[in-house]
Design a protein around this motif. Structure first.
Motif, PDB file in Angstrom:
ATOM      1  N   ARG A  64      39.173  -4.179 -39.497  1.00 22.84           N
ATOM      2  CA  ARG A  64      37.811  -3.898 -39.025  1.00 22.84           C
ATOM      3  C   ARG A  64      37.920  -3.134 -37.717  1.00 22.84           C
ATOM      4  NH1 ARG A  64      37.007  -5.151 -43.228  1.00 22.84           N
ATOM      5  NH2 ARG A  64      35.862  -6.854 -44.185  1.00 22.84           N
ATOM      6  N   ASN A  65      37.273  -2.009 -37.696  1.00 22.15           N
ATOM      7  CA  ASN A  65      37.326  -1.212 -36.469  1.00 22.15           C
ATOM      8  C   ASN A  65      36.332  -1.759 -35.439  1.00 22.15           C
ATOM      9  OD1 ASN A  65      37.023   0.823 -34.507  1.00 22.15           O
ATOM     10  ND2 ASN A  65      37.872   2.289 -35.954  1.00 22.15           N
ATOM     11  N   LYS A  66      36.864  -2.379 -34.376  1.00 22.34           N
ATOM     12  CA  LYS A  66      36.004  -3.059 -33.398  1.00 22.34           C
ATOM     13  C   LYS A  66      35.052  -2.088 -32.687  1.00 22.34           C
ATOM     14  CE  LYS A  66      39.093  -6.879 -32.555  1.00 22.34           C
ATOM     15  NZ  LYS A  66      40.285  -7.250 -31.812  1.00 22.34           N
ATOM     16  N   LYS A  67      35.590  -0.907 -32.346  1.00 20.69           N
ATOM     17  CA  LYS A  67      34.783   0.074 -31.629  1.00 20.69           C
ATOM     18  C   LYS A  67      33.582   0.498 -32.494  1.00 20.69           C
ATOM     19  CE  LYS A  67      35.490   4.336 -29.098  1.00 20.69           C
ATOM     20  NZ  LYS A  67      36.380   5.489 -28.979  1.00 20.69           N
ATOM     21  N   LEU A  68      33.906   0.713 -33.769  1.00 18.69           N
ATOM     22  CA  LEU A  68      32.886   1.138 -34.718  1.00 18.69           C
ATOM     23  C   LEU A  68      31.836   0.044 -34.904  1.00 18.69           C
ATOM     24  CD1 LEU A  68      32.841   3.777 -36.351  1.00 18.69           C
ATOM     25  CD2 LEU A  68      33.610   2.472 -38.302  1.00 18.69           C
ATOM     26  N   LEU A  69      32.298  -1.193 -35.021  1.00 19.73           N
ATOM     27  CA  LEU A  69      31.381  -2.329 -35.205  1.00 19.73           C
ATOM     28  C   LEU A  69      30.443  -2.476 -34.010  1.00 19.73           C
ATOM     29  CD1 LEU A  69      33.647  -5.072 -36.823  1.00 19.73           C
ATOM     30  CD2 LEU A  69      31.798  -3.784 -37.888  1.00 19.73           C
ATOM     31  N   LYS A  70      30.998  -2.193 -32.818  1.00 22.18           N
ATOM     32  CA  LYS A  70      30.197  -2.288 -31.595  1.00 22.18           C
ATOM     33  C   LYS A  70      29.054  -1.268 -31.623  1.00 22.18           C
ATOM     34  CE  LYS A  70      31.376  -2.243 -26.851  1.00 22.18           C
ATOM     35  NZ  LYS A  70      32.394  -2.005 -25.841  1.00 22.18           N
ATOM     36  N   ILE A  71      29.374  -0.047 -32.043  1.00 20.56           N
ATOM     37  CA  ILE A  71      28.342   0.993 -32.103  1.00 20.56           C
ATOM     38  C   ILE A  71      27.294   0.627 -33.161  1.00 20.56           C
ATOM     39  CG2 ILE A  71      27.871   3.441 -32.518  1.00 20.56           C
ATOM     40  CD1 ILE A  71      30.648   4.101 -31.515  1.00 20.56           C
ATOM     41  N   VAL A  72      27.777   0.135 -34.332  1.00 18.51           N
ATOM     42  CA  VAL A  72      26.851  -0.246 -35.405  1.00 18.51           C
ATOM     43  C   VAL A  72      25.914  -1.356 -34.908  1.00 18.51           C
ATOM     44  CG1 VAL A  72      26.685  -1.295 -37.706  1.00 18.51           C
ATOM     45  CG2 VAL A  72      28.394   0.469 -37.276  1.00 18.51           C
ATOM     46  N   ILE A 121      16.207   7.744 -28.238  1.00 24.41           N
ATOM     47  CA  ILE A 121      17.303   8.543 -27.645  1.00 24.41           C
ATOM     48  C   ILE A 121      18.635   7.816 -27.846  1.00 24.41           C
ATOM     49  CG2 ILE A 121      18.283   9.444 -25.478  1.00 24.41           C
ATOM     50  CD1 ILE A 121      15.400   9.904 -24.503  1.00 24.41           C
ATOM     51  N   PHE A 122      18.664   6.498 -27.546  1.00 21.54           N
ATOM     52  CA  PHE A 122      19.910   5.731 -27.703  1.00 21.54           C
ATOM     53  C   PHE A 122      20.365   5.701 -29.166  1.00 21.54           C
ATOM     54  CE2 PHE A 122      19.162   3.545 -23.506  1.00 21.54           C
ATOM     55  CZ  PHE A 122      20.371   3.938 -22.959  1.00 21.54           C
ATOM     56  N   VAL A 123      19.406   5.451 -30.083  1.00 17.63           N
ATOM     57  CA  VAL A 123      19.776   5.364 -31.506  1.00 17.63           C
ATOM     58  C   VAL A 123      20.322   6.706 -31.997  1.00 17.63           C
ATOM     59  CG1 VAL A 123      18.853   5.086 -33.853  1.00 17.63           C
ATOM     60  CG2 VAL A 123      18.253   3.444 -32.086  1.00 17.63           C
ATOM     61  N   SER A 124      19.588   7.798 -31.689  1.00 19.26           N
ATOM     62  CA  SER A 124      20.037   9.090 -32.220  1.00 19.26           C
ATOM     63  C   SER A 124      21.397   9.484 -31.645  1.00 19.26           C
ATOM     64  CB  SER A 124      18.993  10.179 -31.971  1.00 19.26           C
ATOM     65  OG  SER A 124      18.794  10.302 -30.592  1.00 19.26           O
ATOM     66  N   THR A 125      21.620   9.207 -30.358  1.00 20.36           N
ATOM     67  CA  THR A 125      22.908   9.563 -29.749  1.00 20.36           C
ATOM     68  C   THR A 125      24.040   8.762 -30.387  1.00 20.36           C
ATOM     69  OG1 THR A 125      21.700   9.764 -27.691  1.00 20.36           O
ATOM     70  CG2 THR A 125      24.074   9.903 -27.542  1.00 20.36           C
ATOM     71  N   ASN A 126      23.806   7.463 -30.561  1.00 20.95           N
ATOM     72  CA  ASN A 126      24.876   6.625 -31.130  1.00 20.95           C
ATOM     73  C   ASN A 126      25.098   6.901 -32.614  1.00 20.95           C
ATOM     74  OD1 ASN A 126      26.076   4.701 -29.108  1.00 20.95           O
ATOM     75  ND2 ASN A 126      23.908   4.514 -28.662  1.00 20.95           N
ATOM     76  N   LEU A 127      23.992   7.194 -33.340  1.00 18.89           N
ATOM     77  CA  LEU A 127      24.156   7.550 -34.758  1.00 18.89           C
ATOM     78  C   LEU A 127      24.974   8.829 -34.883  1.00 18.89           C
ATOM     79  CD1 LEU A 127      20.829   6.899 -36.696  1.00 18.89           C
ATOM     80  CD2 LEU A 127      23.068   5.920 -37.138  1.00 18.89           C
ATOM     81  N   ASN A 128      24.684   9.762 -33.993  1.00 23.52           N
ATOM     82  CA  ASN A 128      25.408  11.022 -33.967  1.00 23.52           C
ATOM     83  C   ASN A 128      26.897  10.784 -33.746  1.00 23.52           C
ATOM     84  OD1 ASN A 128      25.641  13.727 -34.037  1.00 23.52           O
ATOM     85  ND2 ASN A 128      24.085  14.099 -32.473  1.00 23.52           N
ATOM     86  N   SER A 129      27.195   9.884 -32.801  1.00 20.23           N
ATOM     87  CA  SER A 129      28.615   9.627 -32.514  1.00 20.23           C
ATOM     88  C   SER A 129      29.269   8.885 -33.689  1.00 20.23           C
ATOM     89  CB  SER A 129      28.784   8.890 -31.192  1.00 20.23           C
ATOM     90  OG  SER A 129      28.724   7.510 -31.368  1.00 20.23           O
ATOM     91  N   LEU A 130      28.478   8.050 -34.400  1.00 22.19           N
ATOM     92  CA  LEU A 130      29.018   7.385 -35.591  1.00 22.19           C
ATOM     93  C   LEU A 130      29.373   8.408 -36.678  1.00 22.19           C
ATOM     94  CD1 LEU A 130      26.996   4.214 -36.663  1.00 22.19           C
ATOM     95  CD2 LEU A 130      29.410   4.404 -36.223  1.00 22.19           C
ATOM     96  N   LEU A 131      28.471   9.365 -36.879  1.00 23.61           N
ATOM     97  CA  LEU A 131      28.703  10.379 -37.908  1.00 23.61           C
ATOM     98  C   LEU A 131      29.929  11.217 -37.568  1.00 23.61           C
ATOM     99  CD1 LEU A 131      25.052  11.570 -38.655  1.00 23.61           C
ATOM    100  CD2 LEU A 131      26.493  10.076 -40.036  1.00 23.61           C
ATOM    101  N   ARG A 132      30.069  11.543 -36.277  1.00 31.02           N
ATOM    102  CA  ARG A 132      31.242  12.318 -35.852  1.00 31.02           C
ATOM    103  C   ARG A 132      32.517  11.507 -36.061  1.00 31.02           C
ATOM    104  NH1 ARG A 132      30.543  16.886 -33.071  1.00 31.02           N
ATOM    105  NH2 ARG A 132      32.493  16.736 -31.920  1.00 31.02           N
ATOM    106  N   PHE A 133      32.392  10.201 -35.813  1.00 31.37           N
ATOM    107  CA  PHE A 133      33.544   9.314 -35.987  1.00 31.37           C
ATOM    108  C   PHE A 133      34.043   9.365 -37.433  1.00 31.37           C
ATOM    109  CE2 PHE A 133      35.896   5.410 -36.302  1.00 31.37           C
ATOM    110  CZ  PHE A 133      36.397   5.215 -35.033  1.00 31.37           C
ATOM    111  N   TYR A 134      33.076   9.469 -38.357  1.00 35.43           N
ATOM    112  CA  TYR A 134      33.445   9.479 -39.768  1.00 35.43           C
ATOM    113  C   TYR A 134      33.978  10.824 -40.258  1.00 35.43           C
ATOM    114  CZ  TYR A 134      32.527   4.814 -41.318  1.00 35.43           C
ATOM    115  OH  TYR A 134      32.630   3.467 -41.522  1.00 35.43           O
ATOM    116  N   LYS A 135      33.826  11.843 -39.415  1.00 35.12           N
ATOM    117  CA  LYS A 135      34.373  13.139 -39.815  1.00 35.12           C
ATOM    118  C   LYS A 135      35.877  12.953 -39.976  1.00 35.12           C
ATOM    119  CE  LYS A 135      31.858  17.205 -38.643  1.00 35.12           C
ATOM    120  NZ  LYS A 135      31.961  18.464 -37.922  1.00 35.12           N
ATOM    121  N   LEU A 136      36.354  13.158 -41.159  1.00 33.65           N
ATOM    122  CA  LEU A 136      37.753  12.831 -41.424  1.00 33.65           C
ATOM    123  C   LEU A 136      38.709  13.788 -40.722  1.00 33.65           C
ATOM    124  CD1 LEU A 136      39.686  11.041 -42.967  1.00 33.65           C
ATOM    125  CD2 LEU A 136      39.576  12.696 -44.806  1.00 33.65           C
TER     126      LEU A 136
END
Lengths: 158, 198
Positions: B33-41, B81-96
């Motif tokens: 489980r990716n802790k960093k990812l879980l924190k953002i989620v 603003i917080f949701v869109s910024t963090n969602l954006n960073s989540l999507l970038r995180f998933y960029k393989l």
């Protein structure tokens, strides 16, 4: 090709490449693990546009590049100016010396030489790194020279 | 012994038998489980819930005062603003990470620059909206009772001052130092690729 086959075939190679980059056994194991987590998650999206080896080595080497963000455990060991003459070096000594020589190279050079030592064709290395075949050829030549100089300077294994 | 074949022979002596076998690896992956990812989620879900509650309050508690409406709107804007910024960073995180090293370095540099922008601008704007919203929102509930007014506003202002002048600068300083060092390192690696291009 299923995951287990891929893992059995590529994990030793990926581990050696990561080890060449970080020169730290535990970190190389972590990076190998991270690579196969990505492989597992994305295997279904792999569309055979490139060779599977290119795909896996790209993931592994990008993980290595990202490792700089996590910590600075990448081990650079200062090579002693003159090593004492030892009657017979073990394979392990030779390997440690090789890793230390590679650790003195720049990051991209470390990746390239690790892939060369894994016997990957230069065209594939070019696709992994993102440089032209010609550039890779020149770089490989320069890295080999640098390594040869280091080996000669330290009078190792002659 | 310095020719390439000798080096290859040494290279291949690396012991790899301590690596987990394929079954163990599958087990590790399933447990991972990716802790960093879980924190953002978790952060994104919490913010969405808060926005939802705020919208629900707007419909349930029909305020007549403009300050409350402004407060609600400002808090919702900061949440978005917080949701869109963090969602954006989540999507970038998933960029393989299947692109070449060169493209990946560019991607990392861009990500770090975006992070820098987040700490310097986005976070400041979102916090300003949230703080203004909170102060405006409290007014209607507290203005009739002097003691309550003083107590509520003293507490809120103190909290915001600590957040703004103590917590944020500390986090910012620490993160900014880390990000700058990463950008510098990434630039130096990118140069290794770009300088040698024919």
């Amino acid at each position: 090709m299923d995951f287990e086959q891929i893992y059995n075939q590529y994990s030793p190679q990926i581990f050696r490449v990561c080890m060449g980059y970080v020169n730290d056994y535990e970190q190389a194991k972590d990076l190998t693990q991270e690579t196969f987590i990505s492989v597992w998650r994305n295997l279904s999206t792999f569309r055979n546009q490139s060779k599977i080896s290119t795909w896996i080595f790209r993931i592994a080497t990008n993980n290595c590049l990202r490792a700089l963000e996590k910590n600075s455990r990448i081990t650079k060991v200062e090579l002693p100016f003159h090593l004492p003459d030892v009657p017979e070096e073990t394979q392990e000594d030779k390997l440690t010396f090789l890793y230390n020589c590679i650790a003195e190279l720049e990051e991209i050079d470390r990746i390239i030489i690790s892939l060369v030592l894994e016997d990957l064709p230069q065209a594939e290395i070019a696709a992994i790194v993102g440089l032209s075949h010609g550039n890779i050829r020149i770089k490989v030549h320069r890295i080999k020279d640098k390594l040869a100089t280091k080996f000669k300077d330290h009078g190792q294994f002659e | 012994m310095d020719n390439l074949n000798d080096l290859k022979a040494i290279w291949l002596t690396a012991k790899t038998d301590s690596l987990p076998d394929s079954h163990e690896m599958v087990h590790i992956i399933r447990k991972f489980r990716n802790k960093k990812l879980l924190k953002i989620v978790a952060l994104v879900i919490t913010m969405i819930l808060l926005i939802g509650i705020m919208i629900w309050v707007i419909f349930v508690y029909k305020s007549t005062m403009l300050s409350t409406r402004f407060g609600e709107a400002f808090i919702i804007i900061s949440g978005i603003i917080f949701v869109s910024t963090n969602l954006n960073s989540l999507l970038r995180f998933y960029k393989l990470r299947v692109c070449s090293n060169k493209e990946f370095l560019q991607f990392l540099e861009q990500t770090r620059l975006r992070q820098q922008f987040y700490y310097r601008r986005t976070q400041v704007v979102a916090m300003a909206f949230c703080a203004t919203g909170l102060l405006a929102y409290l007014y209607e509930g507290a203005y009739k009772n002097t003691m309550l007014f003083i107590g509520a506003y003293t507490g809120t202002v103190l909290y915001l001052l600590v957040l703004w002048f103590v917590v944020r600068p500390r986090v910012f300083k620490k993160e900014e130092k880390k990000i700058n060092a990463q950008i510098e390192k990434l630039e130096s690696i990118s140069k290794q690729i770009n300088n040698d291009e024919i």
